[in-house]
Design a protein around this motif. Structure first.
Motif, PDB file in Angstrom:
ATOM      1  N   GLU A  21      41.878 -25.122 -75.000  1.00 24.06           N
ATOM      2  CA  GLU A  21      41.414 -23.732 -75.090  1.00 24.06           C
ATOM      3  C   GLU A  21      42.220 -22.954 -76.127  1.00 24.06           C
ATOM      4  OE1 GLU A  21      40.087 -23.390 -70.427  1.00 24.06           O
ATOM      5  OE2 GLU A  21      41.346 -21.825 -71.290  1.00 24.06           O
ATOM      6  N   VAL A  22      43.540 -23.160 -76.108  1.00 23.07           N
ATOM      7  CA  VAL A  22      44.395 -22.435 -77.050  1.00 23.07           C
ATOM      8  C   VAL A  22      44.009 -22.774 -78.480  1.00 23.07           C
ATOM      9  CG1 VAL A  22      46.754 -22.157 -77.867  1.00 23.07           C
ATOM     10  CG2 VAL A  22      46.295 -22.317 -75.423  1.00 23.07           C
ATOM     11  N   VAL A  23      43.878 -24.071 -78.742  1.00 27.04           N
ATOM     12  CA  VAL A  23      43.580 -24.484 -80.115  1.00 27.04           C
ATOM     13  C   VAL A  23      42.187 -24.026 -80.533  1.00 27.04           C
ATOM     14  CG1 VAL A  23      43.225 -26.489 -81.582  1.00 27.04           C
ATOM     15  CG2 VAL A  23      45.218 -26.385 -80.101  1.00 27.04           C
ATOM     16  N   THR A  24      41.218 -24.148 -79.625  1.00 26.90           N
ATOM     17  CA  THR A  24      39.873 -23.660 -79.938  1.00 26.90           C
ATOM     18  C   THR A  24      39.922 -22.180 -80.280  1.00 26.90           C
ATOM     19  OG1 THR A  24      39.117 -25.171 -78.245  1.00 26.90           O
ATOM     20  CG2 THR A  24      37.488 -23.653 -79.137  1.00 26.90           C
ATOM     21  N   HIS A  25      40.699 -21.449 -79.481  1.00 31.90           N
ATOM     22  CA  HIS A  25      40.843 -20.015 -79.716  1.00 31.90           C
ATOM     23  C   HIS A  25      41.429 -19.763 -81.106  1.00 31.90           C
ATOM     24  CE1 HIS A  25      41.828 -15.819 -79.048  1.00 31.90           C
ATOM     25  NE2 HIS A  25      43.068 -16.083 -79.445  1.00 31.90           N
ATOM     26  N   LEU A  26      42.486 -20.517 -81.438  1.00 30.81           N
ATOM     27  CA  LEU A  26      43.133 -20.300 -82.738  1.00 30.81           C
ATOM     28  C   LEU A  26      42.200 -20.675 -83.888  1.00 30.81           C
ATOM     29  CD1 LEU A  26      46.750 -21.562 -82.019  1.00 30.81           C
ATOM     30  CD2 LEU A  26      46.075 -19.245 -82.627  1.00 30.81           C
ATOM     31  N   TYR A  27      41.484 -21.811 -83.767  1.00 24.63           N
ATOM     32  CA  TYR A  27      40.572 -22.260 -84.827  1.00 24.63           C
ATOM     33  C   TYR A  27      39.498 -21.211 -85.077  1.00 24.63           C
ATOM     34  CZ  TYR A  27      42.195 -27.148 -84.885  1.00 24.63           C
ATOM     35  OH  TYR A  27      42.905 -28.295 -85.020  1.00 24.63           O
ATOM     36  N   THR A  28      38.996 -20.612 -83.994  1.00 23.81           N
ATOM     37  CA  THR A  28      37.848 -19.724 -84.171  1.00 23.81           C
ATOM     38  C   THR A  28      38.261 -18.292 -84.461  1.00 23.81           C
ATOM     39  OG1 THR A  28      37.788 -19.647 -81.766  1.00 23.81           O
ATOM     40  CG2 THR A  28      36.138 -20.994 -82.854  1.00 23.81           C
ATOM     41  N   SER A  29      39.494 -17.899 -84.092  1.00 25.55           N
ATOM     42  CA  SER A  29      39.857 -16.495 -84.278  1.00 25.55           C
ATOM     43  C   SER A  29      40.572 -16.256 -85.599  1.00 25.55           C
ATOM     44  CB  SER A  29      40.760 -16.035 -83.129  1.00 25.55           C
ATOM     45  OG  SER A  29      41.973 -16.745 -83.196  1.00 25.55           O
ATOM     46  N   GLU A  30      40.974 -17.353 -86.284  1.00 26.24           N
ATOM     47  CA  GLU A  30      41.781 -17.163 -87.484  1.00 26.24           C
ATOM     48  C   GLU A  30      40.974 -16.659 -88.669  1.00 26.24           C
ATOM     49  OE1 GLU A  30      45.001 -17.345 -88.252  1.00 26.24           O
ATOM     50  OE2 GLU A  30      45.413 -17.574 -86.129  1.00 26.24           O
ATOM     51  N   ARG A  31      39.658 -16.701 -88.557  1.00 23.70           N
ATOM     52  CA  ARG A  31      38.901 -16.375 -89.761  1.00 23.70           C
ATOM     53  C   ARG A  31      38.397 -14.960 -89.777  1.00 23.70           C
ATOM     54  NH1 ARG A  31      35.808 -21.713 -89.358  1.00 23.70           N
ATOM     55  NH2 ARG A  31      37.877 -22.298 -88.790  1.00 23.70           N
TER      56      ARG A  31
ATOM     57  N   ARG B 212      46.024 -22.694 -95.284  1.00 22.04           N
ATOM     58  CA  ARG B 212      47.262 -21.942 -95.057  1.00 22.04           C
ATOM     59  C   ARG B 212      47.845 -22.284 -93.700  1.00 22.04           C
ATOM     60  NH1 ARG B 212      47.899 -17.465 -98.314  1.00 22.04           N
ATOM     61  NH2 ARG B 212      46.114 -16.972 -99.640  1.00 22.04           N
ATOM     62  N   LEU B 213      49.147 -22.126 -93.588  1.00 17.37           N
ATOM     63  CA  LEU B 213      49.802 -22.388 -92.321  1.00 17.37           C
ATOM     64  C   LEU B 213      49.493 -21.240 -91.366  1.00 17.37           C
ATOM     65  CD1 LEU B 213      51.551 -24.698 -91.356  1.00 17.37           C
ATOM     66  CD2 LEU B 213      53.562 -23.327 -91.873  1.00 17.37           C
ATOM     67  N   ALA B 214      48.846 -21.561 -90.249  1.00 15.37           N
ATOM     68  CA  ALA B 214      48.447 -20.503 -89.325  1.00 15.37           C
ATOM     69  C   ALA B 214      49.406 -20.400 -88.141  1.00 15.37           C
ATOM     70  CB  ALA B 214      47.034 -20.765 -88.811  1.00 15.37           C
ATOM     71  N   PHE B 215      50.098 -21.485 -87.853  1.00 13.44           N
ATOM     72  CA  PHE B 215      51.051 -21.450 -86.746  1.00 13.44           C
ATOM     73  C   PHE B 215      52.108 -22.514 -86.981  1.00 13.44           C
ATOM     74  CE2 PHE B 215      52.726 -23.102 -82.795  1.00 13.44           C
ATOM     75  CZ  PHE B 215      53.115 -21.942 -82.137  1.00 13.44           C
ATOM     76  N   ASP B 216      53.354 -22.191 -86.626  1.00 15.51           N
ATOM     77  CA  ASP B 216      54.432 -23.170 -86.715  1.00 15.51           C
ATOM     78  C   ASP B 216      55.427 -22.842 -85.611  1.00 15.51           C
ATOM     79  OD1 ASP B 216      56.423 -24.911 -87.313  1.00 15.51           O
ATOM     80  OD2 ASP B 216      56.703 -24.280 -89.397  1.00 15.51           O
ATOM     81  N   GLY B 217      55.536 -23.699 -84.610  1.00 21.11           N
ATOM     82  CA  GLY B 217      56.461 -23.430 -83.520  1.00 21.11           C
ATOM     83  C   GLY B 217      56.417 -24.542 -82.494  1.00 21.11           C
ATOM     84  N   THR B 218      57.057 -24.314 -81.370  1.00 25.23           N
ATOM     85  CA  THR B 218      57.072 -25.334 -80.335  1.00 25.23           C
ATOM     86  C   THR B 218      55.755 -25.316 -79.571  1.00 25.23           C
ATOM     87  OG1 THR B 218      57.960 -23.831 -78.696  1.00 25.23           O
ATOM     88  CG2 THR B 218      59.553 -25.071 -80.007  1.00 25.23           C
ATOM     89  N   LEU B 219      55.551 -26.360 -78.801  1.00 26.51           N
ATOM     90  CA  LEU B 219      54.334 -26.452 -78.001  1.00 26.51           C
ATOM     91  C   LEU B 219      54.242 -25.262 -77.039  1.00 26.51           C
ATOM     92  CD1 LEU B 219      51.929 -28.299 -77.590  1.00 26.51           C
ATOM     93  CD2 LEU B 219      53.237 -29.579 -75.913  1.00 26.51           C
ATOM     94  N   GLU B 220      55.394 -24.873 -76.449  1.00 23.72           N
ATOM     95  CA  GLU B 220      55.405 -23.739 -75.505  1.00 23.72           C
ATOM     96  C   GLU B 220      54.980 -22.462 -76.216  1.00 23.72           C
ATOM     97  OE1 GLU B 220      58.201 -25.832 -75.801  1.00 23.72           O
ATOM     98  OE2 GLU B 220      57.396 -27.014 -74.139  1.00 23.72           O
ATOM     99  N   GLU B 221      55.531 -22.268 -77.410  1.00 24.59           N
ATOM    100  CA  GLU B 221      55.172 -21.066 -78.172  1.00 24.59           C
ATOM    101  C   GLU B 221      53.687 -21.061 -78.506  1.00 24.59           C
ATOM    102  OE1 GLU B 221      59.485 -20.380 -80.375  1.00 24.59           O
ATOM    103  OE2 GLU B 221      57.875 -21.454 -81.396  1.00 24.59           O
ATOM    104  N   LEU B 222      53.178 -22.274 -78.806  1.00 27.38           N
ATOM    105  CA  LEU B 222      51.742 -22.375 -79.103  1.00 27.38           C
ATOM    106  C   LEU B 222      50.933 -21.917 -77.895  1.00 27.38           C
ATOM    107  CD1 LEU B 222      49.556 -23.491 -81.146  1.00 27.38           C
ATOM    108  CD2 LEU B 222      49.579 -25.550 -79.751  1.00 27.38           C
ATOM    109  N   MET B 223      51.325 -22.392 -76.715  1.00 30.30           N
ATOM    110  CA  MET B 223      50.604 -22.010 -75.500  1.00 30.30           C
ATOM    111  C   MET B 223      50.712 -20.512 -75.254  1.00 30.30           C
ATOM    112  SD  MET B 223      49.306 -24.815 -74.506  1.00 30.30           S
ATOM    113  CE  MET B 223      48.661 -24.367 -72.901  1.00 30.30           C
ATOM    114  N   ALA B 224      51.883 -19.956 -75.532  1.00 29.35           N
ATOM    115  CA  ALA B 224      52.107 -18.534 -75.270  1.00 29.35           C
ATOM    116  C   ALA B 224      51.380 -17.655 -76.274  1.00 29.35           C
ATOM    117  CB  ALA B 224      53.609 -18.247 -75.306  1.00 29.35           C
ATOM    118  N   SER B 225      51.036 -18.240 -77.424  1.00 29.23           N
ATOM    119  CA  SER B 225      50.453 -17.403 -78.488  1.00 29.23           C
ATOM    120  C   SER B 225      49.046 -16.943 -78.139  1.00 29.23           C
ATOM    121  CB  SER B 225      50.447 -18.185 -79.802  1.00 29.23           C
ATOM    122  OG  SER B 225      49.473 -19.208 -79.717  1.00 29.23           O
ATOM    123  N   ALA B 226      48.414 -17.598 -77.181  1.00 32.14           N
ATOM    124  CA  ALA B 226      47.070 -17.179 -76.802  1.00 32.14           C
ATOM    125  C   ALA B 226      47.025 -16.966 -75.300  1.00 32.14           C
ATOM    126  CB  ALA B 226      46.057 -18.226 -77.233  1.00 32.14           C
TER     127      ALA B 226
END
Lengths: 299, 247, 262
Positions: free
Chosen positions: B237-247, B215-229
């Motif tokens: 760190e942001v991506v690791t956080h998203l990979y591990t917290s989405e489940r 499933r699509l877990a995030f869709d946005g600009t790089l800045e928004e991605l950074m701000a999301s965590a």
């Protein structure tokens, strides 16, 4: 020479636990300084060769299917020939049919189309150097594995064509303990001869740029002069006499004749033993040559 | 240029049904450069195979360049370029130059157009030294430059890249990134890039999509991605956080 | 399509020509392996004058006609039976992202021009048999027809073999029984095989139309199994039907691949 990794020695595991990895990965250890381990090492290698091929059961059964189809087609040719010439070469029609299915059953165990050894790939990749510095001799090592391979393929690809031949045409079976014993001894010597020949072919890669020539020549000699395509007993004149004395005859014609009881037991076994010993002896000399070339000259 | 509407793809594995991709909707406009992230097995390759028409979606619709990929696979093939980083689409035994000639024939590229295009690509990707070398003898970096060229010879509108920088050294990575940025900026080629290398994303992608469990877990600009965590400073760190917290 | 095929094949030929020594070596060895079956026929006829009522030269005629078609297909389409390898290696995906039929791409992949040596050998045997036999000149028109029919049938068989490998990815050897088995079957007069087998090879897989039925017409002989005379001329129709079936099977195979994602 690349540096050798040290892994802890485990005398119970002279080969990797995963059956998919080659004999190769063992390379690094398998130390056999104590004598009693030597026997169990080779026994393990035989088992390992068996298991390695057993993982490709579907492929083996597919091969058995193809061998069986060819068995049927070739059997009809022999039936037509023996109808035209009853009693040719001392066989009756049932003998000829049986011969035909034996040849198909032996294609895989005797590896008549060549191959079966990993040595050529390892020579090309340079990994052979690892095999050569092992304390266990390369030839014996390969032979043990090849025996396991032959045992598996005899069951998986040898039995189906024989059974099908028995159901469709009826085949003869040896009577008496002597004939069975003779046949089994002939079978073992046939595998040894086949190994001896293929080992030499495999090592030749070391001296050749393009090894396809050797494999094709070997394939032609083996399929034609082993008796796989036609019994050597019906080859005319001097061609027949020559063919029956060559090493390839020891791979198919000899065990088939022992099975059918159409050849003198001791003479046949003696011819097979002679070729097996000669080829394996040549193989040992070739191993020394390649060790010199790879280890001393550095490949 | 690329539109997915509730696209889904299931596989039957030993009687169990696995949803490799489900309910995936996004659209990519012409000229965008989009990074497509996700852990192993998240459904990235399945998405890409659906975009090329190699896999038929089991539900929803997929459109690329206005075409349904699974029905118009060969027509679409002339309009998209695909690079699989893990394997080559070049001919292993042939010299690079012969591979390109074959591509020209397969894609029916006019010879003049082809010559000009190849000269340009060979210049920017610096292929001159190994055009006559059989592909199997190329280094990974050389091969990847060759694969990129092969995917671009027919001047596609869309370029789909599946882990193009995998296993490359720093210099090769830098040259490929620079090339892709230029391609997107100067030619306006739409690019969809999957990668595990977050450096690729930082350097190239204005937009990032993240897929997890199909499933699509995030869709946005790089800045928004950074701000999301919040509280995570680097993209790793942001991506690791998203990979591990989405489940 | 033909153009694309030839262009692809030509590229591989050029690549092979870069190593002329290997090329000619392969031509020679191809001939030698091809000659093995011929040697078997000659050894058989060293022991008998007729096989199933057919003379040596008649058998060589049947062998030559079937093998001319077979070796041409072996040269041009036999790579189709490597599909299982392409599926396992993932190269199948590569064929599918290109705007050309995967059938052509796979058939030409690593085209081995050196196999033409076997075609020459088969042609030479056919030529010899035609010279040695005293044939009715008004029936010779059938020979190109039967070779053409044979080419279509063997091509269809290889296509079927390829299609089957989409299912049998782990056991591709099964398909050799059909392709190479058909070659083995058609080297001899079909009446040496059992009646049931020949029925199967006539009505199920139309292998009898490669060289047996039309060959009987050329040789001016009756079918020992008593099939009616018009069957001699059904080859092209049978080949067409098999080709259509093979085409359908191939499309199913590709569709299955694209929907299972193996």
């Amino acid at each position: 020479m690349r540096p050798t990794r040290r892994t802890p020695d485990n005398p119970r595991l002279p080969f990797p636990a995963r059956p998919c990895t080659g004999p190769d990965t063992v390379g690094d250890h398998a130390r056999t300084e104590r004598r009693p381990h030597t026997i169990s090492l080779y026994a393990q290698l035989v088992r390992y060769g068996f298991r390695k091929h057993a993982t490709y059961l579907a492929g083996a059964l597919a091969g058995a299917f193809t061998n069986s189809v060819f068995g049927i087609l070739r059997a009809y040719i022999l039936i037509a020939l023996w109808q035209a010439r009853p009693g040719l070469a001392g066989y009756d029609v049932a003998d000829a049919i049986t011969f035909c299915f034996i040849t198909q059953a032996l294609i895989a165990p005797m590896q008549l189309f060549g191959g079966g050894l990993t040595i050529p790939e390892r020579i090309r990749s340079g990994d052979i150097a690892l095999d050569l510095v092992r304390p266990a001799p390369l030839q014996l090592w390969s032979l043990a594995e090849d025996l396991g391979r032959a045992a598996f393929l005899l069951l998986a690809r040898g039995l189906p064509p024989m059974l099908l031949g028995a159901v469709l045409f009826g085949i003869v079976t040896p009577t008496g303990v002597t004939r069975w014993a003779g046949f089994l001894a002939g079978l073992l010597l046939a595998v040894l001869t086949s190994f001896g020949w293929r080992y030499l072919v495999a090592l030749s890669v070391c001296w050749l740029v393009d090894d396809r020539g050797v494999s094709v020549v070997s394939m032609v000699l083996t399929t034609f002069f082993s008796g796989m395509m036609l019994p050597l007993t019906i080859f005319p004149g001097w061609l027949g006499e020559l063919a029956r004395a060559l090493p390839w005859a020891a791979m198919v014609q000899a065990p088939a004749d022992l099975y059918l009881g159409k050849a003198p037991l001791l003479d046949t076994l003696a011819l097979q033993a002679f070729w097996a010993a000669t080829l394996i002896g040549l193989g040992a000399a070739a191993t020394r040559a390649i060790r010199y070339k790879v280890v001393i000259q550095g490949g | 240029m690329i539109e997915l509407d509730r696209a889904g793809r299931t596989f039957k594995v030993k009687r169990a049904t696995v949803h490799a991709v489900q309910d995936l909707s996004f659209s990519i406009a012409p000229g965008e450069f989009v990074g497509y992230l996700g852990p192993n097995g998240a459904g990235k390759s399945t998405t890409i195979k659906m975009l090329c028409g190699i896999l038929t979606p089991s539900s929803g619709t997929v459109r690329v360049a206005g075409l349904d990929p699974s029905r118009r696979r060969t027509t679409l093939a002339r309009r998209i370029g695909v690079v699989f980083g893990q394997r080559t689409t070049l001919w292993w035994d042939l010299p690079l130059r012969d591979s390109f000639d074959l591509i020209r024939l397969l894609y029916k590229v006019d010879r003049k157009v082809f010559d000009a295009r190849l000269a340009e690509l060979a210049e920017t990707l610096d292929l001159g030294a190994f055009l006559r070398t059989p592909v199997r003898q190329l280094s990974l970096g050389q091969r990847m430059r060759g694969d990129l060229t092969a995917a671009l010879l027919h001047d596609p509108d869309v370029l789909v890249l599946d882990e193009p920088t995998i296993g490359l050294d720093v210099v090769s990575k830098a040259s490929i990134r620079a090339f892709l940025a230029r391609l997107n900026a100067e030619r306006g080629t739409t690019v969809l890039l999957t990668t595990h290398d977050l450096g690729d994303i930082e350097r190239l992608c204005r937009r990032v999509m993240l897929i997890d469990h199909g499933r699509l877990a995030f869709d946005g600009t790089l800045e928004e991605l950074m701000a999301s965590a919040p509280g995570h400073a680097t993209i790793e760190e942001v991506v690791t956080h998203l990979y591990t917290s989405e489940r | 399509m033909v153009r694309t095929y030839l262009l692809l094949a030509w590229t591989w030929t050029r690549a092979a020509a870069a190593y002329p020594a290997s090329f000619w070596l392969l031509v020679v060895f191809g001939c030698v392996t091809g000659a093995l079956d011929l040697a078997v026929i000659l050894v058989v006829f060293a022991n008998t004058t007729t096989l199933g009522g057919f003379s040596r030269d008649e058998v060589l005629f049947l062998y030559g006609a079937a093998n001319l078609a077979f070796t041409l297909c072996d040269l041009f389409v036999s790579n189709l039976d490597r599909i299982s390898q392409h599926i396992k290696a993932g190269t199948m995906d590569t064929f599918l992202i290109r705007p050309v039929s995967p059938w052509i791409q796979i058939a030409t992949d690593r085209f081995v021009p050196a196999r033409f040596g076997r075609v020459v050998l088969a042609g030479a045997v056919l030529g010899y048999a035609l010279g040695a036999l005293d044939l009715d000149g008004r029936r010779l028109w059938m020979i190109p027809v039967m070779v053409g029919t044979g080419i279509v049938i063997f091509t269809a068989l290889w296509t079927l073999a390829g299609a089957l490998q989409f299912l049998l990815t782990d056991a591709p050897e099964v398909t050799s029984a059909f392709t190479y088995g058909s070659q083995q079957l058609t080297q001899y007069p079909l009446n040496v095989y059992g009646r049931d087998l020949v029925r199967g090879a006539t009505y199920v897989l139309p292998l009898a139309f490669i060289n047996w039925q039309p060959g009987l017409y050329v040789l001016g002989r009756d079918d020992p199994f008593g099939t009616p005379g018009f069957m001699r001329f059904l080859g092209p129709a049978a080949a067409l039907v098999l080709a259509l079936l093979a085409g359908l099977a191939w499309r199913q195979g590709i569709r299955r691949y694209r929907s299972t994602g193996s």
